[in-house]
Design an enzyme around this catalytic site. Structure first.
Site: not given
Length: 200
Positions: A116-118, A121
C-alpha cells in the site's frame, strides 16, 4: 549521489488492529531500526512519515493517540517527521522539493504496509526520477480480504477464507510488481552487508 531512507507509516496505529497479529512481520520495527542505524552510519538522510486520517475516529486519527512511531524507532535531531493523508509519501508528505533541495536522487523505502503506502511511494519516487531500493523485509503487511467480502468478520474467519490474500502472497506480488520496473528489491542483510563491505 545523495541517499535518503524513507521510513513509511511504522506507527502504533497498526498495533491496535487484530489483523496485526497475522502480519508478515509483527516485529518489523527491529529491521527498520537496523536500516536506520546503517543510514545514519553512512551519513544518509533519514525521513520519517506518519499516516493520519484526521476526524475519522480510526486508529489513524491523531486524536486517538496512536499516530506515533513504533517502539524502538526514535528520530534524531534534524531528521524530519512528516505526516500524510494519502498513500504515497513523496507528494503526500511534500517530500519532493525537500529531497531535491538536498541533492537526494536515491531513496530506500521501508515501513508499513508493503503493498500500500510503501509500494505506492516506490512507484511515485521512480516516476519522479529517483533511484529506488525497496527494503522488502523491512516492510510488513496484513491479510487482505477479497473485494466484496462480508464486513465485520473476525480475523479467524478472514484467515480461513480461501479468497483472502495472505501476507506472504501480498509481499510476493509487490516484489513482482516493483522489481526491474520501479525499484531494486533488496533485503536488509543485502543492504547492510553492502555498507559493511564499503567500510571494510
Amino acid at each position: 549521489m545523495a541517499h535518503a531512507l524513507l521510513v513509511i507509516d511504522a506507527q502504533k496505529s497498526f498495533l491496535q488492529r487484530a489483523s496485526w497479529t497475522a502480519a508478515s512481520d509483527p516485529n518489523v520495527a527491529d529491521r527498520i531500526a537496523a536500516l536506520v542505524d546503517h543510514a545514519r552510519d553512512r551519513g544518509d538522510l533519514v525521513v520519517w512519515v506518519l499516516h493520519t486520517e484526521p476526524g475519522t475516529g480510526t486508529v489513524f486519527d491523531p486524536e486517538r493517540g496512536f499516530v506515533e512511531l513504533m517502539d524502538g524507532l526514535v528520530p534524531q535531531d534534524g531528521e524530519p517527521v512528516r505526516t500524510k493523508t494519502v498513500h504515497n509519501a513523496i507528494t503526500g508528505a511534500d517530500l519532493h522539493d525537500y529531497l531535491t533541495e538536498r541533492g537526494v536522487d536515491e531513496v530506500t523505502v521501508c515501513g508499513v504496509r508493503t503493498e500500500q503506502c510503501c509500494e505506492t511511494t516506490a512507484r511515485v519516487a521512480s516516476d519522479l526520477g529517483y533511484r529506488v531500493t525497496f527494503a522488502v523485509d523491512a516492510t510488513a503487511t496484513e491479510p487482505i480480504e477479497a473485494p466484496g467480502s462480508p464486513a465485520g468478520r473476525s480475523l479467524e474467519e478472514i484467515l480461513a477464507d480461501p479468497a483472502t490474500l495472505l501476507p506472504d502472497a501480498v509481499v510476493q506480488r509487490t516484489v513482482y510488481a516493483l522489481a526491474g520496473r520501479f525499484a531494486q528489491v533488496r533485503t536488509v542483510a543485502e543492504i547492510t552487508g553492502e555498507v559493511a563491505a564499503t567500510r571494510g
